[in-house]
Design a protein around this motif. Structure first.
Motif, PDB file in Angstrom:
ATOM      1  N   PRO A  49      -3.256 -35.374  28.347  1.00 21.40           N
ATOM      2  CA  PRO A  49      -3.478 -35.185  26.906  1.00 21.40           C
ATOM      3  C   PRO A  49      -4.737 -35.886  26.411  1.00 21.40           C
ATOM      4  O   PRO A  49      -5.077 -36.981  26.875  1.00 21.40           O
ATOM      5  CB  PRO A  49      -2.225 -35.805  26.276  1.00 21.40           C
ATOM      6  CG  PRO A  49      -1.194 -35.758  27.354  1.00 21.40           C
ATOM      7  CD  PRO A  49      -1.929 -35.939  28.636  1.00 21.40           C
ATOM      8  N   GLY A  50      -5.420 -35.262  25.468  1.00 23.11           N
ATOM      9  CA  GLY A  50      -6.610 -35.829  24.868  1.00 23.11           C
ATOM     10  C   GLY A  50      -6.300 -36.469  23.529  1.00 23.11           C
ATOM     11  O   GLY A  50      -5.155 -36.817  23.235  1.00 23.11           O
ATOM     12  N   PRO A  51      -7.312 -36.592  22.657  1.00 19.52           N
ATOM     13  CA  PRO A  51      -7.099 -37.177  21.328  1.00 19.52           C
ATOM     14  C   PRO A  51      -6.162 -36.319  20.470  1.00 19.52           C
ATOM     15  O   PRO A  51      -6.016 -35.123  20.689  1.00 19.52           O
ATOM     16  CB  PRO A  51      -8.519 -37.215  20.737  1.00 19.52           C
ATOM     17  CG  PRO A  51      -9.440 -37.115  21.910  1.00 19.52           C
ATOM     18  CD  PRO A  51      -8.726 -36.299  22.924  1.00 19.52           C
ATOM     19  N   ARG A  52      -5.519 -36.944  19.495  1.00 18.87           N
ATOM     20  CA  ARG A  52      -4.657 -36.283  18.511  1.00 18.87           C
ATOM     21  C   ARG A  52      -3.423 -35.637  19.147  1.00 18.87           C
ATOM     22  O   ARG A  52      -2.874 -34.672  18.624  1.00 18.87           O
ATOM     23  CB  ARG A  52      -5.444 -35.248  17.700  1.00 18.87           C
ATOM     24  CG  ARG A  52      -6.615 -35.845  16.932  1.00 18.87           C
ATOM     25  CD  ARG A  52      -7.408 -34.776  16.184  1.00 18.87           C
ATOM     26  NE  ARG A  52      -6.601 -34.103  15.176  1.00 18.87           N
ATOM     27  CZ  ARG A  52      -6.333 -34.577  13.969  1.00 18.87           C
ATOM     28  NH1 ARG A  52      -6.809 -35.756  13.611  1.00 18.87           N
ATOM     29  NH2 ARG A  52      -5.602 -33.891  13.101  1.00 18.87           N
ATOM     30  N   CYS A  53      -2.990 -36.174  20.289  1.00 18.19           N
ATOM     31  CA  CYS A  53      -1.820 -35.624  20.979  1.00 18.19           C
ATOM     32  C   CYS A  53      -0.618 -36.561  20.915  1.00 18.19           C
ATOM     33  O   CYS A  53       0.352 -36.380  21.651  1.00 18.19           O
ATOM     34  CB  CYS A  53      -2.158 -35.330  22.443  1.00 18.19           C
ATOM     35  SG  CYS A  53      -3.277 -33.932  22.666  1.00 18.19           S
ATOM     36  N   GLU A  54      -0.656 -37.546  20.022  1.00 20.85           N
ATOM     37  CA  GLU A  54       0.414 -38.538  19.963  1.00 20.85           C
ATOM     38  C   GLU A  54       0.940 -38.662  18.538  1.00 20.85           C
ATOM     39  O   GLU A  54       0.183 -38.574  17.573  1.00 20.85           O
ATOM     40  CB  GLU A  54      -0.108 -39.889  20.447  1.00 20.85           C
ATOM     41  CG  GLU A  54       0.956 -40.973  20.555  1.00 20.85           C
ATOM     42  CD  GLU A  54       0.390 -42.248  21.145  1.00 20.85           C
ATOM     43  OE1 GLU A  54       0.618 -42.496  22.346  1.00 20.85           O
ATOM     44  OE2 GLU A  54      -0.297 -43.000  20.422  1.00 20.85           O
ATOM     45  N   VAL A  55       2.268 -38.873  18.427  1.00 23.89           N
ATOM     46  CA  VAL A  55       2.872 -39.128  17.122  1.00 23.89           C
ATOM     47  C   VAL A  55       3.390 -40.558  17.065  1.00 23.89           C
ATOM     48  O   VAL A  55       3.790 -41.144  18.081  1.00 23.89           O
ATOM     49  CB  VAL A  55       4.029 -38.151  16.802  1.00 23.89           C
ATOM     50  CG1 VAL A  55       3.511 -36.741  16.644  1.00 23.89           C
ATOM     51  CG2 VAL A  55       5.129 -38.228  17.855  1.00 23.89           C
ATOM     52  N   ARG A 128       1.120 -38.418  12.683  1.00 17.59           N
ATOM     53  CA  ARG A 128       0.143 -38.411  13.769  1.00 17.59           C
ATOM     54  C   ARG A 128      -0.354 -39.834  14.014  1.00 17.59           C
ATOM     55  O   ARG A 128      -0.711 -40.560  13.081  1.00 17.59           O
ATOM     56  CB  ARG A 128      -1.041 -37.494  13.438  1.00 17.59           C
ATOM     57  CG  ARG A 128      -1.926 -37.200  14.653  1.00 17.59           C
ATOM     58  CD  ARG A 128      -3.085 -36.294  14.265  1.00 17.59           C
ATOM     59  NE  ARG A 128      -2.627 -35.012  13.750  1.00 17.59           N
ATOM     60  CZ  ARG A 128      -2.356 -33.964  14.509  1.00 17.59           C
ATOM     61  NH1 ARG A 128      -2.496 -34.051  15.823  1.00 17.59           N
ATOM     62  NH2 ARG A 128      -1.945 -32.834  13.958  1.00 17.59           N
ATOM     63  N   SER A 129      -0.392 -40.248  15.261  1.00 16.62           N
ATOM     64  CA  SER A 129      -0.854 -41.588  15.618  1.00 16.62           C
ATOM     65  C   SER A 129      -2.367 -41.685  15.439  1.00 16.62           C
ATOM     66  O   SER A 129      -3.106 -40.743  15.747  1.00 16.62           O
ATOM     67  CB  SER A 129      -0.483 -41.909  17.075  1.00 16.62           C
ATOM     68  OG  SER A 129      -1.071 -43.123  17.483  1.00 16.62           O
ATOM     69  N   THR A 130      -2.810 -42.839  14.939  1.00 11.24           N
ATOM     70  CA  THR A 130      -4.262 -43.025  14.756  1.00 11.24           C
ATOM     71  C   THR A 130      -4.973 -43.223  16.091  1.00 11.24           C
ATOM     72  O   THR A 130      -6.161 -42.942  16.206  1.00 11.24           O
ATOM     73  CB  THR A 130      -4.538 -44.247  13.866  1.00 11.24           C
ATOM     74  OG1 THR A 130      -3.904 -45.392  14.439  1.00 11.24           O
ATOM     75  CG2 THR A 130      -3.994 -44.026  12.471  1.00 11.24           C
ATOM     76  N   GLU A 131      -4.264 -43.735  17.094  1.00  9.19           N
ATOM     77  CA  GLU A 131      -4.827 -43.933  18.436  1.00  9.19           C
ATOM     78  C   GLU A 131      -6.183 -44.632  18.390  1.00  9.19           C
ATOM     79  O   GLU A 131      -7.189 -44.136  18.885  1.00  9.19           O
ATOM     80  CB  GLU A 131      -4.954 -42.598  19.176  1.00  9.19           C
ATOM     81  CG  GLU A 131      -3.624 -41.932  19.479  1.00  9.19           C
ATOM     82  CD  GLU A 131      -3.759 -40.745  20.397  1.00  9.19           C
ATOM     83  OE1 GLU A 131      -3.668 -40.922  21.619  1.00  9.19           O
ATOM     84  OE2 GLU A 131      -3.990 -39.635  19.898  1.00  9.19           O
ATOM     85  N   LYS A 132      -6.211 -45.810  17.798  1.00 12.92           N
ATOM     86  CA  LYS A 132      -7.463 -46.569  17.742  1.00 12.92           C
ATOM     87  C   LYS A 132      -7.953 -46.896  19.150  1.00 12.92           C
ATOM     88  O   LYS A 132      -7.164 -47.279  20.015  1.00 12.92           O
ATOM     89  CB  LYS A 132      -7.241 -47.861  16.957  1.00 12.92           C
ATOM     90  CG  LYS A 132      -6.895 -47.645  15.489  1.00 12.92           C
ATOM     91  CD  LYS A 132      -6.679 -48.981  14.796  1.00 12.92           C
ATOM     92  CE  LYS A 132      -6.332 -48.790  13.340  1.00 12.92           C
ATOM     93  NZ  LYS A 132      -6.090 -50.077  12.649  1.00 12.92           N
ATOM     94  N   ARG A 133      -9.245 -46.766  19.358  1.00 15.22           N
ATOM     95  CA  ARG A 133      -9.817 -47.008  20.685  1.00 15.22           C
ATOM     96  C   ARG A 133     -10.996 -47.981  20.643  1.00 15.22           C
ATOM     97  O   ARG A 133     -11.669 -48.168  21.646  1.00 15.22           O
ATOM     98  CB  ARG A 133     -10.270 -45.694  21.328  1.00 15.22           C
ATOM     99  CG  ARG A 133      -9.160 -44.692  21.568  1.00 15.22           C
ATOM    100  CD  ARG A 133      -9.631 -43.514  22.400  1.00 15.22           C
ATOM    101  NE  ARG A 133     -10.760 -42.827  21.802  1.00 15.22           N
ATOM    102  CZ  ARG A 133     -11.986 -42.797  22.315  1.00 15.22           C
ATOM    103  NH1 ARG A 133     -12.255 -43.433  23.432  1.00 15.22           N
ATOM    104  NH2 ARG A 133     -12.954 -42.133  21.710  1.00 15.22           N
ATOM    105  N   HIS A 134     -11.270 -48.572  19.484  1.00 13.39           N
ATOM    106  CA  HIS A 134     -12.426 -49.453  19.355  1.00 13.39           C
ATOM    107  C   HIS A 134     -11.992 -50.856  18.935  1.00 13.39           C
ATOM    108  O   HIS A 134     -11.210 -51.014  17.999  1.00 13.39           O
ATOM    109  CB  HIS A 134     -13.416 -48.916  18.318  1.00 13.39           C
ATOM    110  CG  HIS A 134     -14.120 -47.664  18.752  1.00 13.39           C
ATOM    111  ND1 HIS A 134     -13.478 -46.455  18.846  1.00 13.39           N
ATOM    112  CD2 HIS A 134     -15.412 -47.447  19.116  1.00 13.39           C
ATOM    113  CE1 HIS A 134     -14.348 -45.533  19.252  1.00 13.39           C
ATOM    114  NE2 HIS A 134     -15.523 -46.116  19.416  1.00 13.39           N
TER     115      HIS A 134
END
Length: 380
Positions: A49-55, A128-134
């Motif tokens: 899965p890539g970005p925006r695939c998580e809740v 939708r999860s923000t999935e911060k990566r920074h």
């Protein structure tokens, strides 16, 4: 009612979970305060899965577990990963993350399950999860170079993709914005970087989430090195004497993993001077910590060799994995010409394999022994 529920473990729910795990042959893994399924599961078809695939799931009853949550969220589509946040009492912390194969399935999960009544009086929130990566690392020396801090970070943690530096009014020293390959990699790095910088460079840095996710066009991209961290179920004891060097040690050469420029920037010596041929150290009243740019194992071996007290004998034993992500090792070091026996506990970051972690543990042990000898002014 809610306070009572937050304090008392529901054993019937725990038993129901255990029965479900056995009946469905489902495996859950406990990692750093969260219980994880999949990532990926044993059977998975399709790309990662890539970005925006998580809740992000919140308002979960504290005694609701995977036997209820995984079937519910799997009813929308196949789960690549499900992570339930746990506390030490065995209850969940009220929130979880579910990752699907595509953003379209995520949208459908939000549409169908947001506000779903999991049990009377409890409607879960699904967003939708923000999935911060920074991450933003502050308090770095003003002389820090981008290529140096990038190399250092890739040694300390996994998943570092690129880094950019920022300095100016209102910023103490230099701050670094670090981009990671995933939210999970960034989260794990956030847990360990402060202690890692203290341990490796005797310096204090701040580590926070970067408030914006806008990529910087000036960021330097670098080929990604990814190594799977293994928490060993058992590491056997390490018993051996420090190896005799085949020739004069190269005290002017740094390990390839730590750039000389960064050692200079944080104030550590890039070419430590070997003391006079004794095991004496500077005045023990001197404050601070020794910082070694060469292998502490080699340095301790050379000091004992020049003093004629024999080589150190190491006994290093894996102890446990801490909730902070570090591995802990107990040790005992004996040097024939010194009556004192050195004992203690060291911690290291997980590595790619057992032999590498034992090697890193021995380095940490040697550094701690040198520090103790330095602090006590111990001479043979």
């Amino acid at each position: 009612m809610e306070n009572k529920q937050s304090q008392v473990l529901n054993l019937e729910r725990v038993q129901a979970l255990e029965i479900w795990l056995k009946a469905t042959n489902t495996t859950l893994t406990q990692v750093n305060g969260q219980r994880k399924y999949g990532g990926p599961p044993e059977v998975w078809e399709g790309p990662t899965p890539g970005p925006r695939c998580e809740v992000f799931i919140s308002q979960i009853p504290r005694d609701a577990y995977e036997d209820i949550l995984i079937p519910l969220f799997s009813s929308i589509g196949p789960l690549w990963e499900f992570r339930l946040m746990m506390n030490f009492s065995g209850q969940n912390r009220g929130f979880a993350y579910a990752k699907y194969g595509s953003a379209a399935v995520v949208a459908e999960a939000i549409r169908q399950l947001h506000g779903h009544m999991l049990e009377p009086g409890y409607r879960i929130s699904v967003r939708r999860s923000t999935e911060k990566r920074h991450l933003c690392i502050g308090g770095l020396p003003v002389s820090t170079r981008q290529e140096d801090i990038l190399q250092v970070l890739r040694v300390l943690v996994e998943g570092v993709e690129r880094v950019s530096l920022k300095a100016g009014p209102g910023i103490e020293g230099v701050s670094a914005t670090v981009a990671f390959s995933s939210h999970h990699a960034a989260s794990m790095a956030k847990k360990v970087l402060v202690e890692a910088f203290k341990k490796q460079f005797a310096m204090c840095v701040s580590v926070q989430w970067q408030p914006t996710e806008k990529p910087n066009p000036n960021e330097s991209r670098c080929p990604q090195k990814r190594a799977k961290s293994l928490l060993p179920s058992h590491l056997g004891p390490l018993h051996h004497s420090s190896p005799q060097p085949s020739g004069p040690p190269s005290f002017l050469t740094l390990p390839a993993s730590i750039p000389a420029g960064f050692c200079r920037a944080v104030g550590g010596p890039t070419a430590p001077q070997l003391p006079h041929p004794t095991c004496s150290f500077p005045d023990s009243s001197t404050q601070g910590h020794l910082v070694f740019a060469v292998s502490p194992v080699m340095l301790l071996s050379k000091l004992c060799e020049t003093a004629g007290v024999g080589q150190p004998f190491y006994e290093v034993q894996y102890s446990h994995a801490g909730p902070d992500g570090f591995l802990y090792f107990s040790y005992k070091v004996q040097i024939l010409g010194i009556t004192a026996t050195f004992k203690g506990l060291v911690m290291i970051l997980p590595g790619p394999n057992a032999s590498t972690m034992l090697e890193e543990a021995q380095k940490a042990v040697a550094q701690q022994v040198l520090q103790k000898m330095y602090n006590t002014g111990l001479t043979p």
